[in-house]
Design an enzyme around this catalytic site. Structure first.
Site, short mmCIF file in Angstrom:
data_model
loop_
_atom_site.label_atom_id
_atom_site.label_comp_id
_atom_site.label_asym_id
_atom_site.label_seq_id
_atom_site.Cartn_x
_atom_site.Cartn_y
_atom_site.Cartn_z
N HIS A 166 83.49 -10.24 -58.89
CA HIS A 166 82.20 -9.55 -58.82
C HIS A 166 81.07 -10.35 -59.46
CE1 HIS A 166 84.64 -6.07 -57.73
NE2 HIS A 166 83.54 -5.60 -57.20
N GLY A 167 81.38 -11.17 -60.43
CA GLY A 167 80.29 -11.93 -61.02
C GLY A 167 80.76 -12.79 -62.16
#
Lengths: 315, 481
Positions: B323-324
């Site tokens: 996701h990041g």
């Protein structure tokens, strides 16, 4: 069957536009239209001074303090937007307008400003035929234009908030004050400064765009043709912001570029307040916008300088 | 190009009309050109990354198909993995790891001179690299034949409805659909438009309005405490659901109109009764990707308990990292891993307790309690997902408890009340639809209505979106992933 479907689809679309027109009519008849505040006609013949710029000018100048002034600046406005706003105001033939106060900050000519059509509040001021003629097809601007003319009732809660007036205003102001308190804390201050530099200049680091320069010239030409005095103002920013901006937009290079540009317009007076409050972080709501106290102090200073310019007593 | 932009409103009807007008054998070309144009509206140069990834995976899969040698097949798989994960690492994770290593060196007073990369994260890179990776892995495993038509394969990688934010499709599901001859179908148009409408409703009326509240509180964690922090966290739970599932709805609806079926990505996840069920309902295409290409190869459930827990943690930490590039996402993933492990460990006890203490007639109440507990566990994890740093997350959690009062007058301070109430009304409407859909899909009910009523419902829906939507062209949250 295919024919029937086609007729039904056409009838549905026609019904949509008919209803759309009806809703629009009801909305405008009831006066639920927050964008009416951006109607240039509101400024007809009531002001001697007109302010054009972006959020720095919105936050920085208090028309009540300056007197006889309309602050027609808008969040994110570039010179394209400012030009059409000015054109819109001048179309109303204002008799008393004498001075245009125009923002010339280090980010004012940046690429970022060229495509700054997201805010859209000013879209009704834009002459799209001229924009397209002058600057090629501008799809983003056209979309905004369409939205603010065809779907005037879009974002109805915002219209209602404007009409009811002041709902939540106090809370929002308190939030802004809290924001200011944040700024006193070093880590957040650094992060905010970085974010603002990124918003204004990065990642392209193109701070002198031809399109912005062209529209800046158009503003000055228009003012010259109408015999309006132009005062170009560099708004105060905090020292951390200014220092952080230096590597991206070197002050000497910007000054030289601006000086070269204004060489063709000797009638323009430049007032540089960019470091006026370098030691007053408490005057800023964030790294580059004045808070209410700061804008009052700044407007008082600007008022005195403008009075001297208008009286011809300022060297 | 954003789905919630006027550009898309012009782009899509033109593409759809041309799609059904051009001869079948040229349709792939039209869709590919449209897909590349769709992507290039953001930053034209980055299309080269998609093309590079496409070409390498195309060649790698073809070469895998030509040889029986396991070693050679593995070599081409490694080439594909290195290319895609290399791209992902360079653009998404390099600065994060570099910064972490730098902080480590600085902590010990050691010199560290590796500079940061000044690159923008290409939109959707995590989605299309995972999609194309699934293809090469499937070919390596022999689950499918390599695709010989470069155009169709390029279209599979870049198909515009799901290019930048999923659902992450599988080659076995999407690729064969490009060979099918789709005819214009009025029913598909109607249901596709309805699904797109639901997506716009979620995005424009709920997600983007809640974003104002959430951003204000989460970007200024020191300024808020008590009820506003709690409300902001609830808001974020609905914001991220409406933002992402809204995007998926638009993607699925868009593809359906063109004749394609894209996999379902959400299934009312906040009605899940356990964290495990939540992950079977939330971002289904990513969960199943991790299940099929990581969890099962690691051994799945058929391993010893300790290994199973380790596998779960690996999968969820990596899912967080997907996701990041931030410690907050790692923490979020790890927290979900812990939830699942705790769920497995306490499962038998909870089951026994429920059997003993919950009579059959209280089963619905028991289910509601399970749903509420699961929702609030997920809610807690969202604090880490949304906070700008781990420190901020803990500041917010502390602030949530500290100074809490149900009568807090500052609860609407971060937002314009009209806008907030519109979003709340939107959530209520959405949940009513979710509940109603448990018996019969909304589309079926709507399409069964007489024409005047049906049209009135359509008009009401469309004008509600225009009037109550917010049109500041906010990006979809999942674009950054």
């Amino acid at each position: 069957m295919r024919m029937r479907n086609t007729i039904a689809a056409a009838a549905f679309v026609a019904g949509f536009f008919l209803l759309n027109a009806l809703i629009q009519h009801v909305q405008l008849a009831a006066g639920i239209d927050q964008y009416s505040q951006f109607d240039p006609k509101l400024y007809e013949d009531r002001y001697r001074r007109l302010v054009l710029g972006d959020s720095h000018a919105v936050c920085g100048i208090l028309p009540d303090v300056l007197g006889d002034t309309a602050n027609y600046s808008g969040l994110g406005d570039g010179y394209m937007v400012s030009y059409y706003k000015l054109e819109g105001v001048l179309d109303t033939e204002p008799q008393q307008l004498e001075t245009v106060i125009l923002q010339v900050d280090r980010h004012s000519f940046a690429l970022h400003r060229v495509n700054q059509y997201g805010y859209g509040l000013w879209a009704r001021s834009i002459d799209f035929a001229d924009l397209s003629r002058y600057n090629g097809p501008q799809w983003g601007y056209f979309c905004q234009y369409l939205r603010f003319h065809v779907f005037t009732y879009a974002d109805l809660p915002d219209h209602l908030a404007y009409i009811v007036g002041g709902v939540g205003a106090k809370e929002r102001n308190d939030a802004l004050t809290n924001w200011m308190r944040n700024f006193a804390e070093a880590p957040l201050k650094d992060a905010l400064v970085e974010q603002r530099i990124e918003d204004h200049i990065l990642p392209e680091e193109r701070w002198w765009e031809d399109e912005m320069v062209d529209y800046f010239r158009r503003i000055l030409e228009l003012c010259r043709a109408r015999g309006l005095r132009v005062v170009a103002v560099r708004f105060p920013v905090s020292k951390p912001y200014s220092d952080a901006l230096d590597p991206h937009v070197p002050p000497e290079e910007f000054d030289a570029a601006l000086h070269g540009l204004l060489a063709d317009y000797p009638e323009v007076t430049v007032l540089d307040y960019s470091r006026l409050f370098a030691d007053r972080d408490d005057y800023f709501v964030d790294p580059n916008h004045l808070n209410v106290v700061g804008s009052r102090a700044f407007t008082v200073r600007l008022r005195d300088d403008l009075a001297a310019i208008e009286a011809g007593t300022r060297p | 190009m954003l789905f919630n932009s006027f550009q898309f409103l012009a782009f899509f009807p033109i593409v759809a009309a041309l799609y059904f007008l051009v001869p079948f054998r040229r349709r792939w070309l039209l869709l590919l050109a449209a897909s590349y144009l769709f992507y290039m509206c953001w930053r034209p140069g980055y299309i080269l990354l998609i093309i590079a990834s496409t070409l390498i995976d195309y060649v790698a899969a073809l070469e895998m198909g030509k040889t029986e040698s396991r070693a050679k097949r593995r070599l081409y798989l490694v080439l594909s993995l290195c290319t895609n994960l290399g791209l992902l690492f360079s653009f998404k994770y390099f600065n994060f790891f570099n910064e972490s290593v730098k902080a480590f060196f600085e902590f010990y007073g050691l010199p560290y001179e590796v500079p940061m990369l000044k690159v923008l994260l290409p939109v959707g890179i995590s989605f299309y690299t995972f999609q194309t990776l699934s293809y090469t892995i499937d070919v390596y495993r022999g689950a499918r034949e390599p695709e010989r038509h470069l155009g169709y394969f390029a279209l599979y990688v870049a198909f515009f409805p799901q290019l930048v934010a999923g659902p992450i499709e599988r080659s076995t599901h999407l690729l064969p659909q490009f060979f099918e001859k789709h005819r214009f179908d009025m029913d598909r148009l109607r249901s596709g438009l309805l699904q797109m409408g639901c997506g716009f409703f979620k995005k424009l009326i709920i997600a983007d309005r809640l974003a104002v509240y959430v951003n204000e509180v989460y970007n200024n964690p020191m300024d808020y405490e008590g009820l506003p922090v709690l409300v902001a966290t609830y808001c974020f739970a609905f914001q991220i659901f409406c933002d992402f599932s809204g995007y998926s709805d638009i993607a699925i609806g868009t593809a359906r109109i063109l004749g394609f079926d894209i996999m379902k990505n959400f299934n009312t996840p906040y009605y899940a009764k356990s964290i495990g069920e939540f992950w079977r309902r939330w971002h289904i295409s990513l969960s199943t990707w991790f299940r099929d290409y990581l969890y099962i190869p690691l051994g799945g459930n058929r391993v010893r308990r300790r290994r199973l827990y380790g596998n779960l943690m690996i999968v969820f930490v990596l899912s967080g990292l997907w996701h990041g590039a931030n410690w907050t996402f790692l923490f979020w993933g790890a927290l979900h891993g812990c939830y699942l492990i705790a769920g497995i460990v306490t499962g038998p006890i909870r089951h026994r307790l429920a059997e003993r203490f919950v009579p059959a007639r209280f089963e619905p109440v028991h289910r509601l309690v399970q749903i509420a507990i699961t929702f609030h566990l997920v809610l807690l994890s969202w604090v880490f997902f949304r906070a700008n740093s781990i420190t901020d997350a803990f500041v917010l959690l502390r602030g949530m408890v500290h100074g809490f009062s149900l009568a807090d007058p500052n609860v609407l301070a971060p937002v314009e009340p009209f806008s907030f109430l519109t979003a709340v009304a939107g959530i209520v409407a959405m949940e009513c639809v979710h509940l109603a859909q448990r018996r019969r899909p909304l589309a079926d009910r709507l399409f069964a209505l007489p024409l005047p009523l049906r049209w009135a419902a359509y008009y009401l829906f469309i004008f509600a979106i225009i009037a109550f939507g917010t049109f500041t062209t906010e990006e979809f949250i999942y674009f950054q992933f």
